[in-house]
Scaffold this motif. Structure first.
Motif, mmCIF file in Angstrom:
data_model
loop_
_atom_site.group_PDB
_atom_site.id
_atom_site.type_symbol
_atom_site.label_atom_id
_atom_site.label_comp_id
_atom_site.label_asym_id
_atom_site.label_seq_id
_atom_site.Cartn_x
_atom_site.Cartn_y
_atom_site.Cartn_z
ATOM 1 N N GLU A 143 -2.959 2.396 -4.644
ATOM 2 C CA GLU A 143 -3.006 0.929 -4.537
ATOM 3 C C GLU A 143 -3.968 0.421 -3.457
ATOM 4 O O GLU A 143 -4.653 -0.572 -3.670
ATOM 5 N N THR A 144 -4.034 1.113 -2.313
ATOM 6 C CA THR A 144 -4.959 0.639 -1.266
ATOM 7 C C THR A 144 -6.378 0.564 -1.822
ATOM 8 O O THR A 144 -7.088 -0.420 -1.621
ATOM 9 N N GLN A 145 -6.778 1.618 -2.546
ATOM 10 C CA GLN A 145 -8.136 1.626 -3.113
ATOM 11 C C GLN A 145 -8.302 0.558 -4.194
ATOM 12 O O GLN A 145 -9.361 -0.037 -4.323
ATOM 13 N N PHE A 146 -7.240 0.305 -4.955
ATOM 14 C CA PHE A 146 -7.316 -0.746 -5.977
ATOM 15 C C PHE A 146 -7.507 -2.117 -5.327
ATOM 16 O O PHE A 146 -8.329 -2.912 -5.753
ATOM 17 N N TYR A 147 -6.712 -2.385 -4.290
ATOM 18 C CA TYR A 147 -6.819 -3.679 -3.602
ATOM 19 C C TYR A 147 -8.161 -3.815 -2.899
ATOM 20 O O TYR A 147 -8.847 -4.821 -3.006
ATOM 21 N N GLN A 148 -8.499 -2.772 -2.134
ATOM 22 C CA GLN A 148 -9.723 -2.870 -1.347
ATOM 23 C C GLN A 148 -10.950 -2.918 -2.253
ATOM 24 O O GLN A 148 -11.914 -3.628 -1.966
ATOM 25 N N GLY A 149 -10.905 -2.168 -3.347
ATOM 26 C CA GLY A 149 -12.009 -2.199 -4.306
ATOM 27 C C GLY A 149 -12.161 -3.579 -4.936
ATOM 28 O O GLY A 149 -13.272 -4.094 -5.083
ATOM 29 N N PHE A 150 -11.041 -4.204 -5.290
ATOM 30 C CA PHE A 150 -11.082 -5.540 -5.887
ATOM 31 C C PHE A 150 -11.610 -6.544 -4.865
ATOM 32 O O PHE A 150 -12.385 -7.443 -5.201
ATOM 33 N N PHE A 151 -11.226 -6.341 -3.611
ATOM 34 C CA PHE A 151 -11.709 -7.187 -2.517
ATOM 35 C C PHE A 151 -13.233 -7.075 -2.373
ATOM 36 O O PHE A 151 -13.937 -8.059 -2.162
ATOM 37 N N LEU A 152 -13.765 -5.850 -2.498
ATOM 38 C CA LEU A 152 -15.212 -5.626 -2.340
ATOM 39 C C LEU A 152 -16.000 -5.962 -3.598
ATOM 40 O O LEU A 152 -17.221 -6.154 -3.541
ATOM 41 N N ALA A 153 -15.312 -6.014 -4.746
ATOM 42 C CA ALA A 153 -16.015 -6.107 -6.035
ATOM 43 C C ALA A 153 -17.060 -7.230 -6.113
ATOM 44 O O ALA A 153 -18.169 -6.986 -6.597
ATOM 45 N N ARG A 209 2.112 -2.284 -7.025
ATOM 46 C CA ARG A 209 1.631 -2.378 -8.407
ATOM 47 C C ARG A 209 1.861 -3.782 -8.960
ATOM 48 O O ARG A 209 0.936 -4.399 -9.505
ATOM 49 N N ASP A 210 3.085 -4.284 -8.792
ATOM 50 C CA ASP A 210 3.418 -5.594 -9.362
ATOM 51 C C ASP A 210 2.601 -6.710 -8.708
ATOM 52 O O ASP A 210 2.139 -7.632 -9.392
ATOM 53 N N THR A 211 2.418 -6.631 -7.396
ATOM 54 C CA THR A 211 1.669 -7.680 -6.700
ATOM 55 C C THR A 211 0.200 -7.652 -7.113
ATOM 56 O O THR A 211 -0.419 -8.695 -7.327
ATOM 57 N N LEU A 212 -0.364 -6.454 -7.251
ATOM 58 C CA LEU A 212 -1.772 -6.364 -7.658
ATOM 59 C C LEU A 212 -1.967 -7.005 -9.031
ATOM 60 O O LEU A 212 -2.974 -7.683 -9.280
ATOM 61 N N GLU A 213 -0.998 -6.797 -9.903
ATOM 62 C CA GLU A 213 -1.113 -7.405 -11.242
ATOM 63 C C GLU A 213 -1.100 -8.931 -11.131
ATOM 64 O O GLU A 213 -1.825 -9.623 -11.848
ATOM 65 N N PHE A 261 0.810 -1.220 0.000
ATOM 66 C CA PHE A 261 0.000 0.000 0.000
ATOM 67 C C PHE A 261 0.846 1.274 0.000
ATOM 68 O O PHE A 261 0.323 2.373 0.138
ATOM 69 N N VAL A 262 2.152 1.111 -0.123
ATOM 70 C CA VAL A 262 3.052 2.270 -0.072
ATOM 71 C C VAL A 262 2.980 3.056 -1.390
ATOM 72 O O VAL A 262 3.144 2.471 -2.459
ATOM 73 N N PRO A 263 2.720 4.358 -1.296
ATOM 74 C CA PRO A 263 2.670 5.169 -2.516
ATOM 75 C C PRO A 263 4.055 5.261 -3.172
ATOM 76 O O PRO A 263 5.071 5.303 -2.466
ATOM 77 N N THR A 264 4.093 5.273 -4.495
ATOM 78 C CA THR A 264 5.356 5.505 -5.195
ATOM 79 C C THR A 264 5.202 6.690 -6.136
ATOM 80 O O THR A 264 4.094 7.047 -6.531
ATOM 81 N N THR A 265 6.336 7.296 -6.457
ATOM 82 C CA THR A 265 6.351 8.468 -7.344
ATOM 83 C C THR A 265 7.423 8.244 -8.417
ATOM 84 O O THR A 265 8.097 7.213 -8.424
ATOM 85 N N GLY A 266 7.573 9.218 -9.285
ATOM 86 C CA GLY A 266 8.641 9.164 -10.292
ATOM 87 C C GLY A 266 8.483 7.979 -11.229
ATOM 88 O O GLY A 266 7.395 7.699 -11.700
ATOM 89 N N TYR A 267 9.585 7.270 -11.475
ATOM 90 C CA TYR A 267 9.523 6.118 -12.387
ATOM 91 C C TYR A 267 8.648 4.991 -11.852
ATOM 92 O O TYR A 267 8.090 4.221 -12.616
ATOM 93 N N GLY A 268 8.615 4.880 -10.546
ATOM 94 C CA GLY A 268 7.902 3.738 -9.966
ATOM 95 C C GLY A 268 8.666 2.440 -10.135
ATOM 96 O O GLY A 268 8.059 1.376 -10.249
ATOM 97 N N HIS A 269 9.996 2.513 -10.135
ATOM 98 C CA HIS A 269 10.785 1.277 -10.214
ATOM 99 C C HIS A 269 10.546 0.424 -8.981
ATOM 100 O O HIS A 269 10.405 0.954 -7.880
ATOM 101 N N ASN A 270 10.529 -0.871 -9.141
ATOM 102 C CA ASN A 270 10.339 -1.815 -8.030
ATOM 103 C C ASN A 270 9.105 -1.493 -7.189
ATOM 104 O O ASN A 270 9.170 -1.485 -5.971
ATOM 105 N N GLU A 306 7.906 -2.267 -16.220
ATOM 106 C CA GLU A 306 8.839 -1.872 -15.150
ATOM 107 C C GLU A 306 8.599 -0.475 -14.590
ATOM 108 O O GLU A 306 9.041 -0.175 -13.493
ATOM 109 N N VAL A 307 7.944 0.394 -15.356
ATOM 110 C CA VAL A 307 7.724 1.765 -14.872
ATOM 111 C C VAL A 307 6.237 2.074 -14.722
ATOM 112 O O VAL A 307 5.386 1.378 -15.279
ATOM 113 N N GLY A 308 5.965 3.173 -13.992
ATOM 114 C CA GLY A 308 4.591 3.606 -13.763
ATOM 115 C C GLY A 308 4.315 3.695 -12.280
ATOM 116 O O GLY A 308 3.994 2.694 -11.646
ATOM 117 N N ALA A 309 4.470 4.918 -11.733
ATOM 118 C CA ALA A 309 4.256 5.108 -10.291
ATOM 119 C C ALA A 309 2.783 4.886 -9.958
ATOM 120 O O ALA A 309 1.908 5.045 -10.812
#
Ligand SMILES: *Cc1c(COP(=O)(O)O)cnc(C)c1O
Length: 425
Positions: free
Chosen positions: A279-289, A71-75, A58-67, A271-274
């Motif tokens: 992410e919290t809303q993406f995960y929680q929304g998918f959980f509630l969907a 994001r990667d886990t949600l995918e 759930f940690v926000p990322t900025t810039g390139y969004g490397h690692n 590999e990129v895309g902050a």
């Protein structure tokens, strides 16, 4: 107690009673829908556990969004739940149309042909494909397009589909939900049969399903019956009402990688895309969907039953099995469309004081009326209604984050219709 609070919200005892009578008969249907939601909820929880979702996601990322672990886990979660090799789930995908464009543009090259075996696709895809000419359309870059009309009863025209598959056919696009057309929405099983028929004749062809409004309505998704890619919007079903924007594409790894190259850039891909903290809303929304979709399906059936009993044509009927969350109701007049929309609007938690009126809109020949009081702009997993003001004056009704709220919307639509003398109870 109920009468008093409903009265404060503008629902009369007579309308409330009519609603209760309708709901009593729907109890067995609702039980089935709850069972589907339970199964899909289990699938989502399993997907989250298997991919070890943790607070680090759930940690926000900025810039390139490397690692970007979140994001990667949600995918991976999407890929597990939809039973695909890979998925692309991003806030940078602005809407459903964008996700569909990405999937098509990434996998069609000049000289390739796109086939729609289910008739004309969703309105916004006309410019994507180029049947309505547009800069950057697929046709502009040398992709050709064919479509096979549905048979008069809405079923697939297998004979002409077979003829339309040529050596140029690279990708077949199948729209699950009816969109704004008076045709059936297709079950996952029917889609599976169509894909099998197509792949039998042309094994290498890519089959893509526009999955908008379909996610979690059934126990399986089209990716489980042969679709190489499924595509949708996060402000519809899979966002569960919490995702503030975004889209997804899930499917074969090689195809998803091309989509990522197209979204970001060759070489960078997934590999990129902050994640900008969504992410919290993406995960929680998918959980509630799964349960949000169940509420929407119940709302659609309740609306169908309430209006069917009053003599209106509804599609699908209240007894039909559902394949998406859309309900259309032929209201027979402009006045009735306005009254219906006023009811839905007055039930909203946001902008309930606004009066919807028919309005000219880009891309439509006729005026359009819309009712929506949503937390997320344009979110149609939230209770909403819309339609072009023309024969047969059909309103498209969808969404509802909770059934209790969607029920209020339907009751208030009946109330406004009653007050305008358009129905009798
Ligand atoms: C909503 C929808 C889309 C895409 O619409 P957006 O408004 O761009 O998200 C595409 N196809 C179908 C069937 C839809 O319902």
């Amino acid at each position: 107690m109920e009468t008093e609070i409903y009265n404060k919200l503008g629902v009369s005892p007579r309308v409330l009673q009519y609603g209760e009578e309708i709901l009593k008969e729907l109890a067995p249907r609702f039980k089935e829908i709850d069972a589907t939601a339970e199964y899909n909820q289990a699938k989502v929880v399993y997907g989250m556990q298997k991919n070890r979702v943790s607070s680090a996601c759930f940690v926000p990322t900025t810039g390139y969004g490397h690692n970007d672990v979140g994001r990667d886990t949600l995918e991976e979660v999407y890929a597990t739940v939809f039973k695909t090799e890979a998925a692309l789930v991003r806030p940078q995908i602005t809407c459903g149309t964008h996700a569909l464009y990405l999937a098509l543009a990434a996998n069609l090259l000049p000289g390739d042909e796109l086939l729609s075996p289910v008739g004309r696709p969703y309105d916004t895809l006309e410019e994507v494909i180029g049947v309505r000419p547009s800069p950057c359309s697929l046709m502009e870059s040398g992709v050709t397009y064919r479509e096979v009309e549905l048979l008069p009863d809405g079923s697939f025209d297998y004979e002409n589909i077979a003829k339309a598959l040529t050596e140029k056919t690279k990708l077949v696009t199948i729209q699950r939900s009816k969109g704004y057309r008076m045709r059936p929405s297709y079950s996952v099983e029917e889609i599976g049969k169509l894909i099998a028929f197509i792949k039998e004749r042309k094994p290498g062809v890519i089959c893509m399903v526009d999955n908008c409004y379909g996610e979690f309505v059934e126990r399986r998704e089209p990716s489980e019956v042969g679709a190489d890619m499924i595509v949708g919007s996060l402000i519809k079903n899979p966002g569960g009402g919490l995702a503030p924007a975004g889209g997804y594409i899930a499917g074969r790894k090689d195809l998803i990688e091309r989509c990522a190259y197209r979204l970001t850039s060759p070489g960078l891909g997934l590999e990129v895309g902050a994640n900008f903290g969504v992410e919290t809303q993406f995960y929680q929304g998918f959980f509630l969907a799964p349960t949000v979709v169940a509420a929407s399906v119940k709302a659609a059936i309740f609306a169908a039953a309430a209006y069917e009993k009053l003599g209106f044509n509804v599609l699908p009927s209240s007894s039909e099995t559902r394949h998406d969350i859309i309900q259309s109701i032929e209201l027979k007049s402009e006045k009735a469309m306005v009254a219906f929309c006023k009811g839905i609007q007055s039930a909203a938690p946001v902008d309930s004081f606004v009066t919807p009126i028919p309005y000219p809109m880009a891309g439509y020949d006729d005026d359009v009326i819309m009712a929506a009081g949503a937390f997320v702009q344009g979110s149609s997993i939230e209770l909403s209604a819309d339609g072009p003001v023309r024969e047969p004056y059909a309103i498209y009704f969808q969404g509802g984050l909770t059934f209790a709220h969607a029920k209020l919307g339907v009751l208030l639509s009946l109330q406004k219709m009653l007050e305008e003398g358009l129905i009798q109870l």
